[in-house]
Design a protein around this motif. Structure first.
Motif, PDB file in Angstrom:
ATOM      1  N   LEU A  22      34.295   6.898  95.091  1.00  0.00           N
ATOM      2  CA  LEU A  22      33.715   5.944  96.038  1.00  0.00           C
ATOM      3  C   LEU A  22      33.328   4.657  95.316  1.00  0.00           C
ATOM      4  O   LEU A  22      33.532   3.562  95.834  1.00  0.00           O
ATOM      5  CB  LEU A  22      32.514   6.562  96.748  1.00  0.00           C
ATOM      6  CG  LEU A  22      31.919   5.750  97.882  1.00  0.00           C
ATOM      7  CD1 LEU A  22      32.953   5.409  98.948  1.00  0.00           C
ATOM      8  CD2 LEU A  22      30.757   6.519  98.510  1.00  0.00           C
ATOM      9  N   PHE A  23      32.795   4.771  94.123  1.00  0.00           N
ATOM     10  CA  PHE A  23      32.452   3.599  93.317  1.00  0.00           C
ATOM     11  C   PHE A  23      33.693   2.736  93.106  1.00  0.00           C
ATOM     12  O   PHE A  23      33.632   1.511  93.174  1.00  0.00           O
ATOM     13  CB  PHE A  23      31.885   4.046  91.969  1.00  0.00           C
ATOM     14  CG  PHE A  23      31.403   2.920  91.109  1.00  0.00           C
ATOM     15  CD1 PHE A  23      30.065   2.577  91.087  1.00  0.00           C
ATOM     16  CD2 PHE A  23      32.278   2.210  90.304  1.00  0.00           C
ATOM     17  CE1 PHE A  23      29.608   1.532  90.281  1.00  0.00           C
ATOM     18  CE2 PHE A  23      31.838   1.162  89.510  1.00  0.00           C
ATOM     19  CZ  PHE A  23      30.501   0.827  89.504  1.00  0.00           C
ATOM     20  N   GLN A  28      32.440  -1.487 100.858  1.00  0.00           N
ATOM     21  CA  GLN A  28      31.288  -2.316 100.513  1.00  0.00           C
ATOM     22  C   GLN A  28      30.112  -2.007 101.442  1.00  0.00           C
ATOM     23  O   GLN A  28      30.327  -1.598 102.586  1.00  0.00           O
ATOM     24  CB  GLN A  28      31.648  -3.802 100.646  1.00  0.00           C
ATOM     25  CG  GLN A  28      32.728  -4.260  99.709  1.00  0.00           C
ATOM     26  CD  GLN A  28      32.300  -4.158  98.251  1.00  0.00           C
ATOM     27  OE1 GLN A  28      31.180  -4.498  97.892  1.00  0.00           O
ATOM     28  NE2 GLN A  28      33.202  -3.664  97.410  1.00  0.00           N
ATOM     29  N   PRO A  29      28.887  -2.238 100.985  1.00  0.00           N
ATOM     30  CA  PRO A  29      27.733  -2.029 101.856  1.00  0.00           C
ATOM     31  C   PRO A  29      27.831  -2.840 103.149  1.00  0.00           C
ATOM     32  O   PRO A  29      27.403  -2.373 104.212  1.00  0.00           O
ATOM     33  CB  PRO A  29      26.553  -2.493 101.007  1.00  0.00           C
ATOM     34  CG  PRO A  29      27.005  -2.316  99.601  1.00  0.00           C
ATOM     35  CD  PRO A  29      28.488  -2.617  99.621  1.00  0.00           C
ATOM     36  N   VAL A  38      33.694   6.748 104.565  1.00  0.00           N
ATOM     37  CA  VAL A  38      33.397   7.197 103.202  1.00  0.00           C
ATOM     38  C   VAL A  38      34.466   8.191 102.751  1.00  0.00           C
ATOM     39  O   VAL A  38      35.026   8.068 101.660  1.00  0.00           O
ATOM     40  CB  VAL A  38      31.990   7.814 103.115  1.00  0.00           C
ATOM     41  CG1 VAL A  38      31.776   8.521 101.779  1.00  0.00           C
ATOM     42  CG2 VAL A  38      30.927   6.748 103.325  1.00  0.00           C
ATOM     43  N   ALA A  39      34.771   9.164 103.601  1.00  0.00           N
ATOM     44  CA  ALA A  39      35.777  10.178 103.256  1.00  0.00           C
ATOM     45  C   ALA A  39      37.143   9.533 103.019  1.00  0.00           C
ATOM     46  O   ALA A  39      37.852   9.891 102.068  1.00  0.00           O
ATOM     47  CB  ALA A  39      35.854  11.232 104.354  1.00  0.00           C
ATOM     48  N   THR A  40      37.504   8.594 103.856  1.00  0.00           N
ATOM     49  CA  THR A  40      38.787   7.901 103.706  1.00  0.00           C
ATOM     50  C   THR A  40      38.819   7.087 102.420  1.00  0.00           C
ATOM     51  O   THR A  40      39.813   7.093 101.689  1.00  0.00           O
ATOM     52  CB  THR A  40      39.059   7.000 104.924  1.00  0.00           C
ATOM     53  OG1 THR A  40      39.118   7.824 106.093  1.00  0.00           O
ATOM     54  CG2 THR A  40      40.348   6.222 104.778  1.00  0.00           C
ATOM     55  N   ALA A  41      37.738   6.390 102.114  1.00  0.00           N
ATOM     56  CA  ALA A  41      37.675   5.575 100.895  1.00  0.00           C
ATOM     57  C   ALA A  41      37.803   6.448  99.651  1.00  0.00           C
ATOM     58  O   ALA A  41      38.504   6.085  98.698  1.00  0.00           O
ATOM     59  CB  ALA A  41      36.370   4.781 100.861  1.00  0.00           C
ATOM     60  N   VAL A  76      26.251   4.154  96.248  1.00  0.00           N
ATOM     61  CA  VAL A  76      27.242   5.230  96.338  1.00  0.00           C
ATOM     62  C   VAL A  76      26.541   6.590  96.406  1.00  0.00           C
ATOM     63  O   VAL A  76      26.878   7.442  97.236  1.00  0.00           O
ATOM     64  CB  VAL A  76      28.214   5.163  95.136  1.00  0.00           C
ATOM     65  CG1 VAL A  76      28.954   6.466  94.932  1.00  0.00           C
ATOM     66  CG2 VAL A  76      29.185   4.007  95.309  1.00  0.00           C
ATOM     67  N   ARG A  77      25.565   6.797  95.543  1.00  0.00           N
ATOM     68  CA  ARG A  77      24.863   8.093  95.522  1.00  0.00           C
ATOM     69  C   ARG A  77      24.118   8.333  96.828  1.00  0.00           C
ATOM     70  O   ARG A  77      24.056   9.473  97.303  1.00  0.00           O
ATOM     71  CB  ARG A  77      23.944   8.172  94.312  1.00  0.00           C
ATOM     72  CG  ARG A  77      24.747   8.271  93.001  1.00  0.00           C
ATOM     73  CD  ARG A  77      23.867   8.293  91.775  1.00  0.00           C
ATOM     74  NE  ARG A  77      22.906   9.366  91.794  1.00  0.00           N
ATOM     75  CZ  ARG A  77      23.145  10.618  91.375  1.00  0.00           C
ATOM     76  NH1 ARG A  77      24.341  10.932  90.923  1.00  0.00           N
ATOM     77  NH2 ARG A  77      22.204  11.523  91.409  1.00  0.00           N
TER      78      ARG A  77
END
Length: 91
Positions: A22-23, A28-29, A38-41, A76-77
């Motif tokens: 993810l990082f 981006q935020p 998130v899962a796709t990224a 990210v966390r």
């Protein structure tokens, strides 16, 4: 059968790999990401760079821009911690 310690270590390793991916992603935020985004990224970053490549990109950013990288890793966390359990298992 795995012991509880082995399960914990495996889960931490998976969380670490998801954080690195993810990082390294383009998310981006300002995108105000959903769990699906998130899962796709994560999936796209792993496909594009591989797990080792994600780790390398993250390390490079921490070397080049430590303050910005630390802010991104905190973000990210937070996203990974909020990620639904069903998406973690699918990843």
């Amino acid at each position: 059968m795995p012991t509880p310690t082995q399960l914990t270590v495996t889960q931490l390793d998976m969380n670490g790999a998801r954080c690195q991916a993810l990082f390294s992603s383009r998310l981006q935020p300002s995108d105000v990401p959903t769990a699906d985004m998130v899962a796709t990224a994560i999936s796209r970053a792993v496909q594009q760079f591989g797990i080792g490549g994600c780790a390398g990109r993250m390390a490079q950013e921490f070397g080049d821009h430590p303050d910005a990288a630390a802010r991104r890793m905190r973000w990210v966390r937070q996203l990974i911690a909020q990620e639904p359990a069903a998406l973690r298992r699918a990843a």
